[in-house]
Write an enzyme that holds these catalytic residues in place. Structure first.
Site, PDB file in Angstrom:
ATOM      1  N   ARG A   8     -36.550  14.680 -23.730  1.00 20.61           N
ATOM      2  CA  ARG A   8     -37.985  14.797 -24.013  1.00 20.61           C
ATOM      3  C   ARG A   8     -38.733  15.594 -22.945  1.00 20.61           C
ATOM      4  NH1 ARG A   8     -39.994   8.640 -23.051  1.00 20.61           N
ATOM      5  NH2 ARG A   8     -38.285   8.213 -24.473  1.00 20.61           N
ATOM      6  N   HIS A  42     -41.268   3.482  -8.644  1.00 19.04           N
ATOM      7  CA  HIS A  42     -41.870   3.220  -9.951  1.00 19.04           C
ATOM      8  C   HIS A  42     -43.261   2.629  -9.787  1.00 19.04           C
ATOM      9  CE1 HIS A  42     -42.180   2.924 -14.224  1.00 19.04           C
ATOM     10  NE2 HIS A  42     -41.018   3.516 -14.327  1.00 19.04           N
ATOM     11  N   GLU A  90     -32.109   1.393  -5.780  1.00 21.03           N
ATOM     12  CA  GLU A  90     -33.527   1.724  -5.793  1.00 21.03           C
ATOM     13  C   GLU A  90     -34.239   0.502  -6.331  1.00 21.03           C
ATOM     14  OE1 GLU A  90     -34.846   5.406  -7.641  1.00 21.03           O
ATOM     15  OE2 GLU A  90     -36.803   4.487  -8.048  1.00 21.03           O
ATOM     16  N   HIS A 104     -35.049  13.109 -14.386  1.00 25.69           N
ATOM     17  CA  HIS A 104     -34.368  12.196 -15.310  1.00 25.69           C
ATOM     18  C   HIS A 104     -33.948  13.013 -16.533  1.00 25.69           C
ATOM     19  CE1 HIS A 104     -34.636   8.076 -17.594  1.00 25.69           C
ATOM     20  NE2 HIS A 104     -33.502   8.709 -17.815  1.00 25.69           N
ATOM     21  N   ASN A 121     -40.492  13.081  -8.109  1.00 25.67           N
ATOM     22  CA  ASN A 121     -39.990  13.205  -9.474  1.00 25.67           C
ATOM     23  C   ASN A 121     -40.854  14.241 -10.219  1.00 25.67           C
ATOM     24  OD1 ASN A 121     -39.834  12.764 -12.310  1.00 25.67           O
ATOM     25  ND2 ASN A 121     -38.795  10.827 -11.915  1.00 25.67           N
ATOM     26  N   THR A 171     -39.181   4.420 -17.723  1.00 25.35           N
ATOM     27  CA  THR A 171     -38.162   3.393 -17.483  1.00 25.35           C
ATOM     28  C   THR A 171     -38.856   2.041 -17.356  1.00 25.35           C
ATOM     29  OG1 THR A 171     -37.078   5.108 -16.194  1.00 25.35           O
ATOM     30  CG2 THR A 171     -36.140   2.901 -16.073  1.00 25.35           C
ATOM     31  N   ARG A 229     -32.934  12.763 -19.876  1.00 18.61           N
ATOM     32  CA  ARG A 229     -32.859  11.742 -20.932  1.00 18.61           C
ATOM     33  C   ARG A 229     -31.988  12.222 -22.075  1.00 18.61           C
ATOM     34  NH1 ARG A 229     -36.249   7.424 -21.621  1.00 18.61           N
ATOM     35  NH2 ARG A 229     -37.561   6.977 -19.827  1.00 18.61           N
ATOM     36  N   GLU A 251     -31.516  11.202 -12.142  1.00 20.99           N
ATOM     37  CA  GLU A 251     -31.704   9.886 -12.743  1.00 20.99           C
ATOM     38  C   GLU A 251     -31.134   9.942 -14.151  1.00 20.99           C
ATOM     39  OE1 GLU A 251     -35.836   8.725 -12.022  1.00 20.99           O
ATOM     40  OE2 GLU A 251     -35.595   7.488 -13.820  1.00 20.99           O
ATOM     41  N   HIS A 280     -42.765  15.064 -15.027  1.00 17.93           N
ATOM     42  CA  HIS A 280     -44.031  15.245 -15.746  1.00 17.93           C
ATOM     43  C   HIS A 280     -44.421  16.709 -15.894  1.00 17.93           C
ATOM     44  CE1 HIS A 280     -44.794  11.133 -16.364  1.00 17.93           C
ATOM     45  NE2 HIS A 280     -44.805  10.834 -15.084  1.00 17.93           N
TER      46      HIS A 280
HETATM   47  N1  PXP Z   1     -37.778   5.652 -10.014  1.00 15.40           N
HETATM   48  C1  PXP Z   1     -37.255   5.537 -11.252  1.00 15.40           C
HETATM   49  C2  PXP Z   1     -35.904   4.936 -11.383  1.00 15.40           C
HETATM   50  C3  PXP Z   1     -37.972   5.970 -12.390  1.00 15.40           C
HETATM   51  O1  PXP Z   1     -37.443   5.839 -13.610  1.00 15.40           O
HETATM   52  C4  PXP Z   1     -39.228   6.581 -12.196  1.00 15.40           C
HETATM   53  C5  PXP Z   1     -39.985   7.107 -13.381  1.00 15.40           C
HETATM   54  O2  PXP Z   1     -39.349   8.223 -13.908  1.00 15.40           O
HETATM   55  C6  PXP Z   1     -39.734   6.683 -10.890  1.00 15.40           C
HETATM   56  C7  PXP Z   1     -39.001   6.189  -9.822  1.00 15.40           C
HETATM   57  C8  PXP Z   1     -41.052   7.298 -10.599  1.00 15.40           C
HETATM   58  O3  PXP Z   1     -42.037   6.480 -11.126  1.00 15.40           O
HETATM   59  P1  PXP Z   1     -43.547   6.975 -11.143  1.00 15.40           P
HETATM   60  O4  PXP Z   1     -43.571   8.162 -12.050  1.00 15.40           O
HETATM   61  O5  PXP Z   1     -44.275   5.793 -11.689  1.00 15.40           O
HETATM   62  O6  PXP Z   1     -43.911   7.319  -9.747  1.00 15.40           O
END
Ligand code: PXP
Length: 389
Positions: free
Chosen positions: A200, A342, A302, A194, A158, A252, A196, A221, A161
């Site tokens: 953001r 997550h 997931e 994601h 992901n 999330t 949003r 996402e 960030h």
């Molecule tokens: N899966 C989902 C559905 C999420 O919302 C997120 C966070 O954006 C992640 C995985 C990744 O989580 P992390 O950033 O804590 O690794």
């Protein structure tokens, strides 16, 4: 090459010929026919109707036809077994009626066709029908077992960030599109972003460029809102993961309440499915939610690993891990593809990756945090090594 596969089917449903060929090769091996040859042809209902009319005098489509080249049940290894023709239209219809993924239905039809080629025929007698059904079930179980044993857990990264850092300055770097390329080069099997509602971090421009440049799999996402659904339908990511989205949250916060909004989510899955986009539902590791996800036609779940990752103390962590493991088993058994994510980091991800049922981990924060110190390429490679070991 023992399996020849060809498609004349209209491309309404995404079907991987390569995957079907590999499944057929595995099945041949399981039947003791590793060296035998087999042809598979995928057609639509009109083509199948013609064949059914010509060869069986039935003027309607059917799901699968077999054309054996050998007679009897004691067929030697290393021969040309014959042809299997599958109608992908009928297979898709049956998959929807049975609430199973198309891939699972195709596998079943392949098994049925193959068992015919090996000399069984359920139309010959009731006793033969029982024997054939037992053979099919055995092959199905063996295939299931084989796929679990050989599937390597994959890693999707992901890159939200990276966009968060960019947005903090309101300029054009660092670029999440560039980050996605580096992750892919380091071995990630997919990129997750994601989009949003409040934009953001990831922007619409990022999505467009990611769609153009990603070579692996783009997993979008998103919350199930009309605006974002329309964007997904236009963009056609390789898959969508539906998450609950709250404006005030930092990230999330929990899984979707699938069982409480089955009708609405089934409609969203249908809409995205029509655009050829498979859907994953982000759910807490709760049996009710997993069952609901399977019932409304999701392709993936997931599993939310947040409670496992946040648990303090070995015992609490073990308890939460057990829930993740049971949820993964349940989902896999229902024919869902199973991802997890997550909160996973370099300490806790390996244990989840080692679960047989888990296909892919989705990880963002911990990889990006490490990347600040060791570089993104190395951070991804280190996580990949953990996930694979
Ligand atoms: N899966 C989902 C559905 C999420 O919302 C997120 C966070 O954006 C992640 C995985 C990744 O989580 P992390 O950033 O804590 O690794």
């Amino acid at each position: 090459m023992p399996v020849h596969i060809r498609s004349e089917a209209p491309g309404r449903d995404p079907i991987s010929l390569d995957r079907l060929r590999r499944t057929a090769e595995t099945l041949l091996g399981l039947c003791g026919h590793r060296a035998s040859e087999l042809s598979i042809l995928l057609v639509g209902d009109p083509g199948m109707r013609q064949l059914n009319h010509h060869y069986r005098h039935k003027d309607k489509p059917t799901n699968v036809l077999s054309f054996p080249m050998q007679e009897g049940e004691a067929i030697a290894n290393g021969v040309l077994l014959g042809d299997i023709v599958i109608s992908t239209d009928t297979a898709s219809l049956e998959a929807r009626e049975l609430h199973v993924p198309l891939r699972q239905r195709l596998n079943w039809l392949l098994i049925h066709g193959l068992v015919h080629l090996l000399g069984h025929d359920h139309e010959r007698s009731e006793a033969e029908a029982v024997i054939m059904a037992a053979r099919e079930q055995t092959l199905q179980d063996q295939l299931h077992h084989h796929e679990r044993k050989h599937a390597m857990t994959q890693l999707a990264i992901n890159v939200d960030h990276v966009a968060t850092l960019r947005q903090a300055r309101g300029i054009n770097e660092p670029d999440p599109v560039l980050a996605a390329g580096i992750c892919e080069l380091a071995g990630a099997s997919g990129i997750v972003v994601h989009l949003r509602e409040d934009r953001r971090h990831i922007q619409d421009r990022d999505l467009r460029l990611l769609r153009e440049t990603i070579k692996t799999r783009l997993n979008l996402e998103m919350g199930a809102t009309p605006e974002i659904i329309a964007i997904a339908v236009g963009l056609k990511p390789d898959m969508v993961t539906l998450v609950p989205e709250k404006r005030q949250e930092l990230t999330t916060e929990g899984g979707l309440n699938v069982s409480g909004q089955k009708k609405r989510l089934a409609e969203v899955i249908r809409q995205l499915g029509q655009a050829g986009i498979p859907v994953s539902l982000f759910v807490d590791p709760e049996p009710r939610q997993i069952a609901a996800a399977a019932a409304i036609g999701a392709t993936f779940v997931e599993i939310h690993t947040g409670r496992y990752c946040d648990a303090i103390g070995e015992q609490r962590q073990d308890e939460e891990f057990e829930l993740v493991a049971q949820a993964a088993e349940q989902a896999f058994g229902l024919g869902l593809k199973v991802n997890a994510g997550h909160g996973l980091n370099y300490q806790n991800a390996g244990r989840v990756a080692a679960l047989d049922a888990i296909g892919e981990l989705s990880i963002g924060h911990s990889v990006m945090a490490r990347a600040i110190f060791v570089g993104l390429d190395q951070a991804v490679r280190e996580m990949l090594a953990l996930v694979r070991s």
